[in-house]
Each structure stands twice: as structure tokens, then as C-alpha cells.
Scaffold this motif. Structure first.
Motif, PDB file in Angstrom:
ATOM      1  N   PHE A 183      11.990  -2.561  -0.752  1.00  0.00           N
ATOM      2  CA  PHE A 183      12.606  -3.885  -0.680  1.00  0.00           C
ATOM      3  C   PHE A 183      11.848  -4.798   0.291  1.00  0.00           C
ATOM      4  CE2 PHE A 183      15.748  -6.854   1.144  1.00  0.00           C
ATOM      5  CZ  PHE A 183      16.067  -7.542  -0.012  1.00  0.00           C
ATOM      6  N   ASP A 184      11.452  -4.261   1.439  1.00  0.00           N
ATOM      7  CA  ASP A 184      10.797  -5.057   2.483  1.00  0.00           C
ATOM      8  C   ASP A 184       9.296  -5.232   2.265  1.00  0.00           C
ATOM      9  OD1 ASP A 184      13.123  -5.519   3.852  1.00  0.00           O
ATOM     10  OD2 ASP A 184      12.865  -3.819   5.208  1.00  0.00           O
ATOM     11  N   TYR A 185       8.672  -4.323   1.526  1.00  0.00           N
ATOM     12  CA  TYR A 185       7.213  -4.334   1.384  1.00  0.00           C
ATOM     13  C   TYR A 185       6.797  -4.283  -0.077  1.00  0.00           C
ATOM     14  CZ  TYR A 185       7.398  -2.956   6.295  1.00  0.00           C
ATOM     15  OH  TYR A 185       7.655  -2.899   7.634  1.00  0.00           O
ATOM     16  N   GLU A 186       5.637  -4.833  -0.329  1.00  0.00           N
ATOM     17  CA  GLU A 186       4.987  -4.687  -1.630  1.00  0.00           C
ATOM     18  C   GLU A 186       4.011  -3.525  -1.479  1.00  0.00           C
ATOM     19  OE1 GLU A 186       1.770  -7.088  -4.365  1.00  0.00           O
ATOM     20  OE2 GLU A 186       2.878  -8.167  -2.813  1.00  0.00           O
ATOM     21  N   LEU A 187       4.248  -2.431  -2.204  1.00  0.00           N
ATOM     22  CA  LEU A 187       3.434  -1.224  -2.063  1.00  0.00           C
ATOM     23  C   LEU A 187       2.174  -1.373  -2.902  1.00  0.00           C
ATOM     24  CD1 LEU A 187       6.290   1.415  -2.343  1.00  0.00           C
ATOM     25  CD2 LEU A 187       5.437   0.248  -0.316  1.00  0.00           C
ATOM     26  N   LEU A 188       1.020  -1.291  -2.242  1.00  0.00           N
ATOM     27  CA  LEU A 188      -0.244  -1.512  -2.918  1.00  0.00           C
ATOM     28  C   LEU A 188      -0.895  -0.221  -3.397  1.00  0.00           C
ATOM     29  CD1 LEU A 188      -1.621  -4.209  -0.459  1.00  0.00           C
ATOM     30  CD2 LEU A 188      -0.425  -4.556  -2.612  1.00  0.00           C
ATOM     31  N   GLU A 189      -0.932   0.787  -2.543  1.00  0.00           N
ATOM     32  CA  GLU A 189      -1.572   2.050  -2.904  1.00  0.00           C
ATOM     33  C   GLU A 189      -0.844   3.188  -2.208  1.00  0.00           C
ATOM     34  OE1 GLU A 189      -6.080   3.915  -3.083  1.00  0.00           O
ATOM     35  OE2 GLU A 189      -5.742   1.977  -2.140  1.00  0.00           O
ATOM     36  N   THR A 190      -0.657   4.314  -2.927  1.00  0.00           N
ATOM     37  CA  THR A 190       0.073   5.435  -2.339  1.00  0.00           C
ATOM     38  C   THR A 190      -0.826   6.656  -2.182  1.00  0.00           C
ATOM     39  OG1 THR A 190       0.837   6.194  -4.497  1.00  0.00           O
ATOM     40  CG2 THR A 190       2.282   4.702  -3.286  1.00  0.00           C
ATOM     41  N   PHE A 191      -0.483   7.489  -1.202  1.00  0.00           N
ATOM     42  CA  PHE A 191      -1.179   8.735  -0.926  1.00  0.00           C
ATOM     43  C   PHE A 191      -0.131   9.807  -0.660  1.00  0.00           C
ATOM     44  CE2 PHE A 191      -3.795   5.268   0.613  1.00  0.00           C
ATOM     45  CZ  PHE A 191      -5.041   5.550   0.071  1.00  0.00           C
ATOM     46  N   THR A 192      -0.452  11.053  -0.984  1.00  0.00           N
ATOM     47  CA  THR A 192       0.423  12.173  -0.659  1.00  0.00           C
ATOM     48  C   THR A 192      -0.220  12.962   0.465  1.00  0.00           C
ATOM     49  OG1 THR A 192       1.173  12.282  -2.942  1.00  0.00           O
ATOM     50  CG2 THR A 192       1.615  14.190  -1.567  1.00  0.00           C
ATOM     51  N   GLY A 207       6.609  25.188  -1.488  1.00  0.00           N
ATOM     52  CA  GLY A 207       7.465  25.200  -0.311  1.00  0.00           C
ATOM     53  C   GLY A 207       6.914  24.419   0.863  1.00  0.00           C
ATOM     54  N   LEU A 208       5.912  23.570   0.625  1.00  0.00           N
ATOM     55  CA  LEU A 208       5.302  22.781   1.687  1.00  0.00           C
ATOM     56  C   LEU A 208       5.895  21.379   1.719  1.00  0.00           C
ATOM     57  CD1 LEU A 208       1.585  23.777   0.999  1.00  0.00           C
ATOM     58  CD2 LEU A 208       3.111  24.748   2.707  1.00  0.00           C
ATOM     59  N   ALA A 209       6.112  20.860   2.914  1.00  0.00           N
ATOM     60  CA  ALA A 209       6.655  19.512   3.070  1.00  0.00           C
ATOM     61  C   ALA A 209       5.543  18.491   2.861  1.00  0.00           C
ATOM     62  CB  ALA A 209       7.271  19.342   4.448  1.00  0.00           C
ATOM     63  N   LYS A 210       5.793  17.509   2.042  1.00  0.00           N
ATOM     64  CA  LYS A 210       4.829  16.455   1.741  1.00  0.00           C
ATOM     65  C   LYS A 210       5.489  15.093   1.933  1.00  0.00           C
ATOM     66  CE  LYS A 210       1.627  19.233   0.029  1.00  0.00           C
ATOM     67  NZ  LYS A 210       0.250  19.301   0.480  1.00  0.00           N
ATOM     68  N   VAL A 211       4.662  14.113   2.314  1.00  0.00           N
ATOM     69  CA  VAL A 211       5.137  12.746   2.490  1.00  0.00           C
ATOM     70  C   VAL A 211       4.281  11.842   1.622  1.00  0.00           C
ATOM     71  CG1 VAL A 211       5.465  10.867   4.113  1.00  0.00           C
ATOM     72  CG2 VAL A 211       5.796  13.182   4.867  1.00  0.00           C
ATOM     73  N   VAL A 212       4.912  10.976   0.865  1.00  0.00           N
ATOM     74  CA  VAL A 212       4.187   9.953   0.117  1.00  0.00           C
ATOM     75  C   VAL A 212       4.169   8.714   0.999  1.00  0.00           C
ATOM     76  CG1 VAL A 212       4.143   8.534  -1.956  1.00  0.00           C
ATOM     77  CG2 VAL A 212       4.895  10.904  -2.094  1.00  0.00           C
ATOM     78  N   ILE A 213       2.960   8.296   1.390  1.00  0.00           N
ATOM     79  CA  ILE A 213       2.825   7.102   2.219  1.00  0.00           C
ATOM     80  C   ILE A 213       2.162   6.016   1.389  1.00  0.00           C
ATOM     81  CG2 ILE A 213       2.759   8.334   4.415  1.00  0.00           C
ATOM     82  CD1 ILE A 213      -0.279   8.002   4.349  1.00  0.00           C
ATOM     83  N   ALA A 214       2.388   4.780   1.778  1.00  0.00           N
ATOM     84  CA  ALA A 214       1.843   3.660   1.020  1.00  0.00           C
ATOM     85  C   ALA A 214       1.235   2.637   1.961  1.00  0.00           C
ATOM     86  CB  ALA A 214       2.926   3.010   0.178  1.00  0.00           C
TER      87      ALA A 214
END
Length: 154
Positions: free
Chosen positions: A19-28, A118-125
Motif C-alpha cells: 500500500f505504501d510503496y510501489e514494488l519494483l523488483e523482488t529478491f528471495t 524447512g528454511l526461513a526465507k524473506v522476500v524483499i523488494a
């Protein structure tokens, strides 16, 4: 229930980011966690509200991420809002670092999940902040979609 099915159920999202940001590119990215942190994550006790990422000394860190203390953790328990290191390859890190140095861009965690292994992953943008009128447009589009869905259900 299979372990894989349980892991796929854990999807913690940062709805505010879209809502607050326009996501341009994502990475895991992978995360460096302690034992009590991963146990608490598997129970789904985490939040991405007000989290952000920072590049420090060629490493990417997620700041202000909340992972609740593990109930059965004794003196080994972790602080709930400590800084956690994210794991990416050099090429991705360089790309993120150059984007973050530009004015108006930031790095935002969008989703936290546990993969099949079973590994924790974060999708960042890489994200650019929206203006007030862009946010109003987003709200208007969401309301229009709801109206259309209601019309088709009748």
C-alpha cells in the motif's frame, strides 16, 4: 499432516508495504536465525510491520522484525526485535545496494515464509514510496474490485 504442508501454511505478509510503496523488483533471501527463532517462526509468531532493510559493510540486515520469544525457550531465548542478517549472493547485494543509494528508494521485506526444506526465507523488494494520490488510486481500485466481485456473486 506432512511437514511440507505445514511449512507451506506459514506465510507472513507485509500488506502495508504494497500500500505504501510501489514494488519494483523482488529478491528471495535466506535468514540467519537462532534455534528459538526458527521454532517460533514455525508456530507463525512473527510480524513484518515497520520492518526495513539496510546494507551495512556489504551485508544486508533486516531491522525491527518481530519474532515472538519461544514459549519453551529458557535462558537461550532470543530478543524479539533484534537485527537479523539476510543471505544473498554478491550480484544481488550489489544491485540492492546501488538501488538503495538512490534517492526515494528503499528496501522493504514483503513476505516471510518457510520453504519445503524447512528454511526461513524473506522476500524483499526494492521499493519507491507512493504519493498520497497514488494511495487513493489503490484504494479506489480495491473498492472497484470488491464491487465487481459482489455483482458477479449475485
Amino acid at each position: 499432516m506432512d511437514k511440507e504442508k505445514v511449512y507451506n501454511l506459514i506465510q507472513i505478509k507485509n500488506r502495508r508495504a504494497t500500500f505504501d510503496y510501489e514494488l519494483l523488483e523482488t529478491f528471495t533471501a535466506g535468514m540467519v536465525l537462532t534455534g528459538t527463532e526458527i521454532k517460533s517462526l514455525r508456530l507463525g509468531k512473527a510480524s513484518l510491520v515497520d520492518t526495513y532493510c539496510v546494507v551495512e559493510r556489504k551485508e544486508l540486515w533486516v531491522k525491527n522484525m518481530y519474532i515472538a520469544e519461544y514459549f519453551y525457550g529458557t535462558y537461550n531465548n532470543h530478543p524479539a526485535r533484534r537485527d537479523r542478517k539476510l543471505l544473498l549472493n554478491r550480484k544481488e547485494l550489489r544491485k540492492i545496494e546501488t538501488a538503495a543509494q538512490n534517492s526515494g528508494f528503499t528496501i522493504v521485506p514483503v513476505r516471510l515464509f518457510i520453504n519445503d526444506r524447512g528454511l526461513a526465507k524473506v522476500v524483499i523488494a526494492i521499493a519507491k514510496g507512493k504519493k498520497e494520490y497514488d494511495k487513493r488510486d489503490s484504494l479506489r481500485e480495491r473498492d472497484d474490485r470488491r464491487e465487481i466481485d459482489r455483482a458477479f456473486k449475485k
